[in-house]
Enzyme design. Structure first.
Site, PDB file in Angstrom:
ATOM      1  N   HIS A   1      -2.804  -1.087  -3.166  1.00  0.00           N
ATOM      2  CA  HIS A   1      -3.930  -0.194  -2.884  1.00  0.00           C
ATOM      3  C   HIS A   1      -3.753   1.074  -3.710  1.00  0.00           C
ATOM      4  O   HIS A   1      -2.839   1.857  -3.485  1.00  0.00           O
ATOM      5  CB  HIS A   1      -3.979   0.162  -1.397  1.00  0.00           C
ATOM      6  CG  HIS A   1      -4.300  -1.003  -0.513  1.00  0.00           C
ATOM      7  ND1 HIS A   1      -3.967  -1.030   0.825  1.00  0.00           N
ATOM      8  CD2 HIS A   1      -4.924  -2.179  -0.774  1.00  0.00           C
ATOM      9  CE1 HIS A   1      -4.384  -2.171   1.343  1.00  0.00           C
ATOM     10  NE2 HIS A   1      -4.954  -2.893   0.390  1.00  0.00           N
TER      11      HIS A   1
ATOM     12  N   SER B   1       0.839  -1.203   0.000  1.00  0.00           N
ATOM     13  CA  SER B   1       0.000   0.000   0.000  1.00  0.00           C
ATOM     14  C   SER B   1       0.873   1.251   0.000  1.00  0.00           C
ATOM     15  O   SER B   1       1.646   1.451  -0.933  1.00  0.00           O
ATOM     16  CB  SER B   1      -0.943  -0.034   1.217  1.00  0.00           C
ATOM     17  OG  SER B   1      -1.876   1.025   1.156  1.00  0.00           O
ATOM     18  N   THR B   2       0.793   2.074   1.033  1.00  0.00           N
ATOM     19  CA  THR B   2       1.531   3.343   1.079  1.00  0.00           C
ATOM     20  C   THR B   2       3.032   3.114   0.893  1.00  0.00           C
ATOM     21  O   THR B   2       3.641   2.310   1.582  1.00  0.00           O
ATOM     22  CB  THR B   2       1.289   4.053   2.420  1.00  0.00           C
ATOM     23  OG1 THR B   2      -0.108   4.164   2.641  1.00  0.00           O
ATOM     24  CG2 THR B   2       1.917   5.442   2.418  1.00  0.00           C
TER      25      THR B   2
ATOM     26  N   MET C   1      -0.352   1.021   5.292  1.00  0.00           N
ATOM     27  CA  MET C   1      -1.159   1.255   6.492  1.00  0.00           C
ATOM     28  C   MET C   1      -2.147   0.114   6.712  1.00  0.00           C
ATOM     29  O   MET C   1      -2.562  -0.558   5.780  1.00  0.00           O
ATOM     30  CB  MET C   1      -1.959   2.552   6.351  1.00  0.00           C
ATOM     31  CG  MET C   1      -1.138   3.815   6.284  1.00  0.00           C
ATOM     32  SD  MET C   1      -2.231   5.264   6.161  1.00  0.00           S
ATOM     33  CE  MET C   1      -1.013   6.565   5.947  1.00  0.00           C
TER      34      MET C   1
ATOM     35  N   ASP D   1      -4.539  -5.065   6.137  1.00  0.00           N
ATOM     36  CA  ASP D   1      -5.016  -5.866   5.014  1.00  0.00           C
ATOM     37  C   ASP D   1      -3.969  -6.913   4.631  1.00  0.00           C
ATOM     38  O   ASP D   1      -2.806  -6.579   4.392  1.00  0.00           O
ATOM     39  CB  ASP D   1      -5.327  -4.966   3.811  1.00  0.00           C
ATOM     40  CG  ASP D   1      -6.003  -5.710   2.672  1.00  0.00           C
ATOM     41  OD1 ASP D   1      -6.600  -6.768   2.933  1.00  0.00           O
ATOM     42  OD2 ASP D   1      -5.951  -5.209   1.532  1.00  0.00           O
TER      43      ASP D   1
END
Length: 358
Positions: free
Chosen positions: A203, A176-177, A298, A301
């Site tokens: 993401h 993600s991030t 973050m 998940d």
């Protein structure tokens, strides 16, 4: 809680956007807007004058665009994280990934174009990314590049070998991030003759994944594409989950063949969801043929699925804290017992090769 306020410089040629961004940031007590800039040249001057902790940077501006301005700023102040505000257009997505490759920390998609009156819809995201960028820039254990960064301009040769439809193993990477830059670092080191398929769940908003998949394919010896419904899972092929959908793997009607299905269900916080994809791969291929990887991001998940994969006899790998932009997803997997192997991001290609050959 942060002990000192994060000093932010807001750069946008639209007076409306500058006002909206400032209004959003004023709702967070740990953030202070120390100045605004109306174009790229103004941004360079304000950066020198105000010494911000974080900069939000528009792309399309007169006199000097955001991409050019960012390069000047990062050359002079490489410690300042720049968060790019981008429109959801084809041109906007291409420029966004150019900015990430040139050193931008992260990006935020404007909901409705260059001037988005509904920017408050992503207000919490803007605040969270600014706080994350600040914390990352202040980390004492700054990432040491152990291996020399390879040029993205090198010529990539794709294999022209006939590929068997019998899949040996499936590698699922959840991220993600901080993901785009990290993936661009590791994917060139995945060999094109790897006897496995790779599925990446990043993401990312819809309309960004198509451009990102093309950029991944351009720098990786391992062929990649944005996944489409009906794609057959093959050895030596990589798939990027499209934004706005869940990617699941299902058995086809033909023997020993598996295909990708795209669905809008179940609805989860992130679409695509790492958990949904990992669970479907585990169900189809079993633990012995599934390799789960969680990297910077973050939340949690993918953490539950990593536990399931490990318990089923699969191999699980998590990125370590020192090299994670955000140590959320991998930390949750580690704490729940779902990470067999914990390594810096630059060692993940090596671990993938070992896991596939194990």
């Amino acid at each position: 809680m942060l002990l000192e306020k994060i000093k932010v410089l807001v750069v946008d040629d639209s007076a409306l956007m500058r006002r909206l961004i400032k209004e959003i940031l004023l709702t967070e007590r740990s953030i202070e807007v120390i100045g605004t800039a109306r174009d790229g040249v103004d941004a360079i001057e304000k950066s020198r004058e105000l010494k911000p902790d974080v900069i939000t940077m528009d792309i399309n501006m007169p006199i000097m665009d955001g991409l050019t301005s960012m390069q000047y700023i990062l050359n002079e102040f490489p410690e300042i994280p720049v968060i790019v505000l981008s429109s959801l257009t084809q041109e906007g997505t291409i420029t966004t990934f150019e900015a990430l490759e040139l050193g931008a920390f992260d990006f935020i998609a404007k909901p409705s174009g260059t001037v988005s009156a509904d920017l408050h819809n992503v207000g919490r995201t803007i605040i969270e990314k600014i706080i994350t960028a600040y914390k990352y820039s202040k980390k004492n254990n700054v990432i040491k590049k152990v291996i020399q960064k390879k040029s993205n301009n090198r010529v990539i040769t794709k294999s022209k070998k006939v590929i068997s439809t019998t899949v040996s193993k499936v590698v699922v990477i959840g991220i993600s991030t901080g993901g785009p830059n990290t993936l661009m670092e590791i994917l060139p080191d995945i060999p094109e003759d790897l006897n496995a398929a790779i599925i990446i769940v990043q993401h990312m908003p819809p309309r960004f994944t198509s451009t990102f998949a093309k950029r991944i394919d351009s720098i990786s010896p391992f062929g990649f594409k944005e996944a489409e419904g009906g794609d057959i899972i093959l050895n030596r092929k990589g798939f990027l989950a499209p934004g706005g959908f869940q990617l699941v793997v299902r058995k086809s009607r033909y023997k020993d063949e598996y295909m990708i299905r795209l669905t809008e269900y179940p609805e989860t916080l992130f679409m695509p969801s790492v958990n949904v994809t990992m669970n479907s791969v585990l169900e189809c291929f079993g633990g012995e043929n599934t390799i789960g990887i969680l990297m910077t991001g973050m939340g949690d998940d993918g953490a539950d699925s990593m536990v399931k994969i490990r318990k089923a006899g699969g191999i699980t790998i998590a990125q370590d804290e020192a090299t994670s932009v955000v140590f959320g997803m991998p930390r949750e997997a580690i704490e729940r017992g779902g990470a067999e192997i914990v390594v810096p991001y630059y060692k993940i290609p090596e671990e993938i090769i070992k896991a596939v050959n194990r």
